[in-house]
Write a protein that holds these residues in place. Structure first.
Motif, PDB file in Angstrom:
ATOM      1  N   PRO A 289       0.818  -1.213   0.000  1.00  0.00           N
ATOM      2  CA  PRO A 289       0.000   0.000   0.000  1.00  0.00           C
ATOM      3  C   PRO A 289       0.854   1.266   0.000  1.00  0.00           C
ATOM      4  O   PRO A 289       1.878   1.338   0.675  1.00  0.00           O
ATOM      5  CB  PRO A 289      -0.808  -0.126   1.300  1.00  0.00           C
ATOM      6  CG  PRO A 289       0.051  -0.964   2.192  1.00  0.00           C
ATOM      7  CD  PRO A 289       0.770  -1.927   1.291  1.00  0.00           C
ATOM      8  N   VAL A 290       0.421   2.263  -0.752  1.00  0.00           N
ATOM      9  CA  VAL A 290       1.126   3.542  -0.850  1.00  0.00           C
ATOM     10  C   VAL A 290       0.143   4.645  -0.454  1.00  0.00           C
ATOM     11  O   VAL A 290      -0.876   4.843  -1.125  1.00  0.00           O
ATOM     12  CB  VAL A 290       1.649   3.790  -2.282  1.00  0.00           C
ATOM     13  CG1 VAL A 290       2.450   5.085  -2.334  1.00  0.00           C
ATOM     14  CG2 VAL A 290       2.499   2.609  -2.747  1.00  0.00           C
ATOM     15  N   ARG A 291       0.447   5.357   0.643  1.00  0.00           N
ATOM     16  CA  ARG A 291      -0.487   6.337   1.194  1.00  0.00           C
ATOM     17  C   ARG A 291       0.233   7.647   1.554  1.00  0.00           C
ATOM     18  O   ARG A 291       0.319   8.025   2.716  1.00  0.00           O
ATOM     19  CB  ARG A 291      -1.186   5.774   2.438  1.00  0.00           C
ATOM     20  CG  ARG A 291      -1.924   4.452   2.238  1.00  0.00           C
ATOM     21  CD  ARG A 291      -3.161   4.624   1.362  1.00  0.00           C
ATOM     22  NE  ARG A 291      -3.923   3.382   1.276  1.00  0.00           N
ATOM     23  CZ  ARG A 291      -3.752   2.461   0.320  1.00  0.00           C
ATOM     24  NH1 ARG A 291      -2.821   2.650  -0.624  1.00  0.00           N
ATOM     25  NH2 ARG A 291      -4.484   1.370   0.297  1.00  0.00           N
ATOM     26  N   PRO A 292       0.733   8.395   0.582  1.00  0.00           N
ATOM     27  CA  PRO A 292       1.356   9.691   0.898  1.00  0.00           C
ATOM     28  C   PRO A 292       0.281  10.758   1.132  1.00  0.00           C
ATOM     29  O   PRO A 292      -0.894  10.549   0.833  1.00  0.00           O
ATOM     30  CB  PRO A 292       2.166   9.998  -0.360  1.00  0.00           C
ATOM     31  CG  PRO A 292       1.365   9.359  -1.457  1.00  0.00           C
ATOM     32  CD  PRO A 292       0.772   8.099  -0.859  1.00  0.00           C
ATOM     33  N   ASP A 293       0.698  11.898   1.629  1.00  0.00           N
ATOM     34  CA  ASP A 293      -0.210  13.034   1.818  1.00  0.00           C
ATOM     35  C   ASP A 293       0.041  14.035   0.701  1.00  0.00           C
ATOM     36  O   ASP A 293       0.580  15.119   0.907  1.00  0.00           O
ATOM     37  CB  ASP A 293       0.019  13.669   3.195  1.00  0.00           C
ATOM     38  CG  ASP A 293      -0.985  14.774   3.506  1.00  0.00           C
ATOM     39  OD1 ASP A 293      -1.972  14.896   2.756  1.00  0.00           O
ATOM     40  OD2 ASP A 293      -0.774  15.515   4.472  1.00  0.00           O
TER      41      ASP A 293
END
Length: 490
Positions: A289-293
């Motif tokens: 999973p990739v969850r940057p802001d």
């Protein structure tokens, strides 16, 4: 810098010891061109500029602890006199990198280019690689014949990863930069409409960007965008193996791309079971999973590109994706989200071209589901003979995306207003303003809690001066202190 004596610097640059320099002076810091930033042990490079001459600040640099200076004239301060300070820095950077490669066999040099997104991708690479070892990826766009040597000269004996951003305003520019610092991994993001007036067309832009791939040795790796046909075609210009990435094509894939109600991007990284690192190790396969802001769908491509390059550099995919959890960018004014007075200000005024302008407007339109949207757009520079048409198209796009209010700033951007007005569905929703000062005054009056405001233009068009005062005004109107300008996004 790696520790170097004045005598060695003189030999590397073809310079002469002046100002009482003995040759035994030891540079232990880095190279600086701003005397206010000098620290003990630094090398101060004195540039004679149009408005400020660095030679006038030699004494100040010495008081701050500069061990030595690079000069073109003797002012009585211990220095190396050279014919051209910029050329001297390039020669010194080239030598320092060669020495670093000899002293640290694990050093990996990564270089990124593209028409849009390269500074943000450089920042993302810095975040990911920093989780795996000492990394140099400086804040901002140090991507030219001056900024790149200054970046290289930050090398120390502990550096594991050196991330370089390479820009170009014509054919041959990137080739010159790679002569200073040859990359081990070359990452090309896209070929678009930035600087069309200087390049002369898309084909010339692709030729120039591809020079980064041509600089690779057979032991390097080219990391290419499989979804950009001009980038994908650069595989034929690479003596090194090629790794591709994309959401609909490529070896490393992004899947299940989503935007939440705040336009923040998320997706799944898919790593195949045959990928190998630069050193030949097999990259662990799987789905991560990739969850940057980061705001905007276009950010996903930058993130996927950075992740792919980091995997090839030897970073474990679980470590890489974890490093990006909630991450923003270090470089400001690139889709930077600022909140004040109940409003969201998206500061993307560092630079602009038609591609990035369209992407920013689409992100703003996504926010229109829960916000009144206001686009404040300035001129896109360096577009050559197509400038009127390309600005007109942006205005028409703003209408089709149902942007709530459009403010167009300055004479050069006027075709944006004309295009919006002619599209047919706008009444008074598009307004042309003469200056940045007028725009700020209007925004201070019209921006209300719940609004989403996009600021977008080329850097020299001036919109970059609006965000700070506007945020401060909104915060004071709300009875709060203005938020610090920290997280930045491109």
């Amino acid at each position: 810098m790696l520790q170097t004596t004045a005598r060695d610097i003189a030999a590397l640059t073809g310079g002469a010891l002046v100002g009482g320099a003995t040759g035994d002076e030891l540079v232990t810091g880095t190279a600086r061109i701003d005397s206010r930033e000098v620290r003990p042990g630094d090398l101060f490079a004195a540039f004679p500029g149009e408005h400020v001459d660095g030679h006038d600040y030699l004494a100040a640099a010495q008081r701050s602890g500069a061990a030595l200076a690079l000069v073109t004239e003797d002012r009585g301060t211990p220095a190396i006199r050279v014919e051209d300070v910029r050329e001297a820095l390039s020669a010194l950077a080239r030598a320092q990198l060669d020495r670093a490669r000899e002293e640290c066999s694990q050093l990996v040099v990564l270089a990124v280019t593209g028409s849009a997104g390269k500074t943000g991708t450089k920042d993302l690479l810095g975040t990911v690689l920093g989780a795996a070892g000492p990394t140099i990826a400086p804040v901002g766009s140090l991507n030219n014949e001056l900024g790149l040597p200054l970046t290289v000269l930050r090398l120390t004996s502990e550096t594991r990863f050196l991330v370089l951003e390479m820009g170009a305003r014509g054919i041959g520019h990137i080739a010159q930069l790679t002569e200073i610092a040859r990359p081990d991994i070359s990452l090309v993001l896209n070929v678009g409409s930035a600087h069309l007036g200087e390049f002369g067309g898309i084909a010339a832009t692709a030729q120039a960007k591809g020079e980064l791939v041509e600089a690779l040795s057979p032991h390097g790796r080219a990391v290419l965008n499989a979804e950009d046909r001009l980038v994908a075609a650069m595989a034929e210009r690479s003596a090194a193996p090629v790794v591709t990435w994309g959401f609909t094509a490529g070896q490393v894939r992004g899947a299940e791309l989503t935007l939440d109600d705040q336009a923040r991007v998320a997706f799944e990284l898919e790593v195949p079971d045959y990928l190998t690192t630069l050193s030949g190790d097999v990259v662990p396969a799987g789905r991560f999973p990739v969850r940057p802001d980061l705001l905007g769908e276009h950010q996903a491509a930058n993130v996927l590109a950075a992740l792919t390059a980091a995997l090839i550099a030897g970073v474990d995919p679980a470590t890489a994706t974890a490093a990006l959890d909630g991450a923003t960018l270090a470089s400001a004014q690139r889709m930077q989200a600022l909140r004040a007075g109940g409003a969201l200000i998206i500061d993307d005024a560092y630079n602009a071209n038609p591609d990035s302008m369209r992407q920013a407007l689409k992100t703003l339109a996504h926010l229109g589901r829960s916000h009144r949207t206001i686009a404040v757009l300035g001129e896109m520079l360096e577009l050559g003979t197509d400038t009127v048409r390309l600005h007109d198209e942006i205005g028409r796009l703003a209408v089709r995306l149902n942007i709530g209010q459009l403010y167009v700033i300055g004479d050069g951007a006027a075709p944006i207003h004309h295009g919006a007005s002619l599209e047919g569905s706008f009444g008074g929703e598009s307004e042309h303003l003469d200056s940045v000062e007028e725009a700020l005054a209007v925004l201070e009056h019209v921006v209300q809690p719940g609004d989403a405001v996009l600021l977008k233009s080329s850097r020299d068009s001036g919109l970059r001066r609006i965000a700070g005062p506007l945020v401060e005004h909104l915060a004071q109107r709300d009875g709060r202190d203005a938020p610090a300008r920290t997280g930045a996004q491109q």
